[in-house]
Design a protein around this motif. Structure first.
Motif, PDB file in Angstrom:
ATOM      1  N   LEU A 199       0.851  -1.185   0.000  1.00 50.24           N
ATOM      2  CA  LEU A 199       0.000   0.000   0.000  1.00 50.24           C
ATOM      3  C   LEU A 199       0.889   1.238   0.000  1.00 50.24           C
ATOM      4  O   LEU A 199       1.818   1.338   0.803  1.00 50.24           O
ATOM      5  CB  LEU A 199      -0.908  -0.001   1.223  1.00 50.24           C
ATOM      6  N   VAL A 200       0.607   2.162  -0.924  1.00 49.43           N
ATOM      7  CA  VAL A 200       1.469   3.336  -1.080  1.00 49.43           C
ATOM      8  C   VAL A 200       0.760   4.657  -0.797  1.00 49.43           C
ATOM      9  O   VAL A 200       1.420   5.689  -0.656  1.00 49.43           O
ATOM     10  CB  VAL A 200       2.114   3.376  -2.482  1.00 49.43           C
ATOM     11  N   SER A 201      -0.573   4.645  -0.719  1.00 46.46           N
ATOM     12  CA  SER A 201      -1.285   5.891  -0.435  1.00 46.46           C
ATOM     13  C   SER A 201      -2.684   5.587   0.085  1.00 46.46           C
ATOM     14  O   SER A 201      -3.167   4.458  -0.001  1.00 46.46           O
ATOM     15  CB  SER A 201      -1.367   6.778  -1.685  1.00 46.46           C
ATOM     16  N   ALA A 202      -3.306   6.643   0.617  1.00 50.73           N
ATOM     17  CA  ALA A 202      -4.686   6.559   1.082  1.00 50.73           C
ATOM     18  C   ALA A 202      -5.359   7.893   0.802  1.00 50.73           C
ATOM     19  O   ALA A 202      -4.698   8.939   0.783  1.00 50.73           O
ATOM     20  CB  ALA A 202      -4.731   6.244   2.579  1.00 50.73           C
ATOM     21  N   THR A 203      -6.664   7.862   0.575  1.00 46.30           N
ATOM     22  CA  THR A 203      -7.426   9.074   0.317  1.00 46.30           C
ATOM     23  C   THR A 203      -8.752   9.019   1.076  1.00 46.30           C
ATOM     24  O   THR A 203      -9.255   7.943   1.386  1.00 46.30           O
ATOM     25  CB  THR A 203      -7.729   9.260  -1.185  1.00 46.30           C
ATOM     26  N   PRO A 263      -6.717  15.174   3.534  1.00 45.22           N
ATOM     27  CA  PRO A 263      -5.583  14.529   2.867  1.00 45.22           C
ATOM     28  C   PRO A 263      -5.057  13.435   3.803  1.00 45.22           C
ATOM     29  O   PRO A 263      -5.162  13.552   5.028  1.00 45.22           O
ATOM     30  CB  PRO A 263      -4.546  15.642   2.709  1.00 45.22           C
ATOM     31  N   MET A 264      -4.490  12.365   3.252  1.00 41.96           N
ATOM     32  CA  MET A 264      -4.015  11.256   4.081  1.00 41.96           C
ATOM     33  C   MET A 264      -2.595  10.850   3.716  1.00 41.96           C
ATOM     34  O   MET A 264      -2.136  11.096   2.604  1.00 41.96           O
ATOM     35  CB  MET A 264      -4.939  10.040   3.913  1.00 41.96           C
ATOM     36  N   GLU A 265      -1.933  10.227   4.688  1.00 44.24           N
ATOM     37  CA  GLU A 265      -0.599   9.654   4.501  1.00 44.24           C
ATOM     38  C   GLU A 265      -0.525   8.330   5.248  1.00 44.24           C
ATOM     39  O   GLU A 265      -1.241   8.124   6.224  1.00 44.24           O
ATOM     40  CB  GLU A 265       0.488  10.580   5.047  1.00 44.24           C
ATOM     41  N   VAL A 303      -7.516   2.883   0.140  1.00 43.08           N
ATOM     42  CA  VAL A 303      -6.072   2.647   0.101  1.00 43.08           C
ATOM     43  C   VAL A 303      -5.703   2.185  -1.306  1.00 43.08           C
ATOM     44  O   VAL A 303      -6.491   1.519  -1.980  1.00 43.08           O
ATOM     45  CB  VAL A 303      -5.627   1.609   1.166  1.00 43.08           C
ATOM     46  N   THR A 304      -4.501   2.571  -1.735  1.00 41.83           N
ATOM     47  CA  THR A 304      -4.032   2.254  -3.083  1.00 41.83           C
ATOM     48  C   THR A 304      -2.703   1.514  -2.999  1.00 41.83           C
ATOM     49  O   THR A 304      -1.814   1.914  -2.250  1.00 41.83           O
ATOM     50  CB  THR A 304      -3.859   3.540  -3.919  1.00 41.83           C
ATOM     51  N   TRP A 319      -8.767  -0.324  -2.610  1.00 37.43           N
ATOM     52  CA  TRP A 319      -9.753  -0.936  -1.723  1.00 37.43           C
ATOM     53  C   TRP A 319     -10.350   0.171  -0.876  1.00 37.43           C
ATOM     54  O   TRP A 319      -9.620   1.016  -0.351  1.00 37.43           O
ATOM     55  CB  TRP A 319      -9.108  -1.983  -0.820  1.00 37.43           C
ATOM     56  N   THR A 320     -11.666   0.154  -0.723  1.00 39.35           N
ATOM     57  CA  THR A 320     -12.357   1.173   0.061  1.00 39.35           C
ATOM     58  C   THR A 320     -12.957   0.527   1.308  1.00 39.35           C
ATOM     59  O   THR A 320     -13.581  -0.532   1.227  1.00 39.35           O
ATOM     60  CB  THR A 320     -13.453   1.838  -0.787  1.00 39.35           C
ATOM     61  N   PHE A 321     -12.747   1.184   2.437  1.00 44.06           N
ATOM     62  CA  PHE A 321     -13.245   0.702   3.720  1.00 44.06           C
ATOM     63  C   PHE A 321     -13.979   1.822   4.443  1.00 44.06           C
ATOM     64  O   PHE A 321     -13.687   2.998   4.230  1.00 44.06           O
ATOM     65  CB  PHE A 321     -12.088   0.212   4.603  1.00 44.06           C
ATOM     66  N   THR A 322     -14.909   1.452   5.303  1.00 44.73           N
ATOM     67  CA  THR A 322     -15.611   2.397   6.154  1.00 44.73           C
ATOM     68  C   THR A 322     -15.372   1.987   7.600  1.00 44.73           C
ATOM     69  O   THR A 322     -15.518   0.807   7.939  1.00 44.73           O
ATOM     70  CB  THR A 322     -17.117   2.410   5.833  1.00 44.73           C
TER      71      THR A 322
END
Length: 183
Positions: free
Chosen positions: A70-74, A79-81, A138-139, A146-149
């Motif tokens: 995983l290299v990023s999140a949005t 903004p996310m890191e 997350v990417t 993949w999208t999570f809640t």
């Protein structure tokens, strides 16, 4: 020679069974389900915060047959890191972007926890109150997403300082601690 009458409905029965099994699959947004591509997140949660920074935690499980990095999140809320907590030269625990991302081997899990690796919301656009839900994506390095809640909950802890790095979120100079939260 004609087929026995009992063989005619077999294709229709097989199709009906396939439709039923497909309908029973978990949805990708379910925080305790496997998303398309075999990455699941369980026990997910986000720390409540009025403003500034906060983080998402849980356990990511890679059910694929290959390593996922995983290299990023949005998220629409900030903004996310991808972050880790490490000791600096003086021994003080500080947060920093996780170089190389989160690597999860095939069949393994990665725990995101306070004081460890986590998904950091860098600048909230509005308060996150206990009982709300937050969606994030997350990417991976191959472009898979993949999208999570996750539910928002109160938490006291995680008083690390942020040590900015090569951030793309405009927060390189930030050195403020995580917000204080109550249980």
């Amino acid at each position: 020679m004609s087929r026995p009458s009992w063989t005619r409905p077999v294709p229709a029965l097989a199709l009906a069974l396939l439709l039923v099994l497909t309908a029973c699959q978990s949805s990708p947004g379910d925080p305790a389900s496997t998303s398309p591509g075999g990455l699941a997140m369980t026990d997910s949660w986000v720390k409540a915060a009025d403003s500034g920074m906060t983080a998402a935690f849980g356990t990511l499980t890679n059910a694929t047959d290959h390593t996922v990095t995983l290299v990023s999140a949005t998220s629409s809320v900030s903004p996310m890191e991808l972050h880790e907590v490490v000791a600096d030269a003086s021994g003080t625990m500080v947060m920093q972007p996780k170089a190389g991302g989160f690597v999860i081997a095939a069949g393994d899990s990665l725990t995101l926890a306070p004081g460890g690796q986590h998904l950091m919301f860098m600048k909230l656009s509005s308060a996150l109150a206990p009982g709300e839900d937050v969606t994030f994506t997350v990417t991976a390095d191959d472009g898979s997403t993949w999208t999570f809640t996750a539910p928002v909950r109160s938490f006291t802890g995680a008083q690390e300082s942020y040590q900015g790095g090569d951030s793309t979120s405009g927060t390189d100079e930030m050195t403020s601690p995580m917000p204080t939260m109550t249980p």
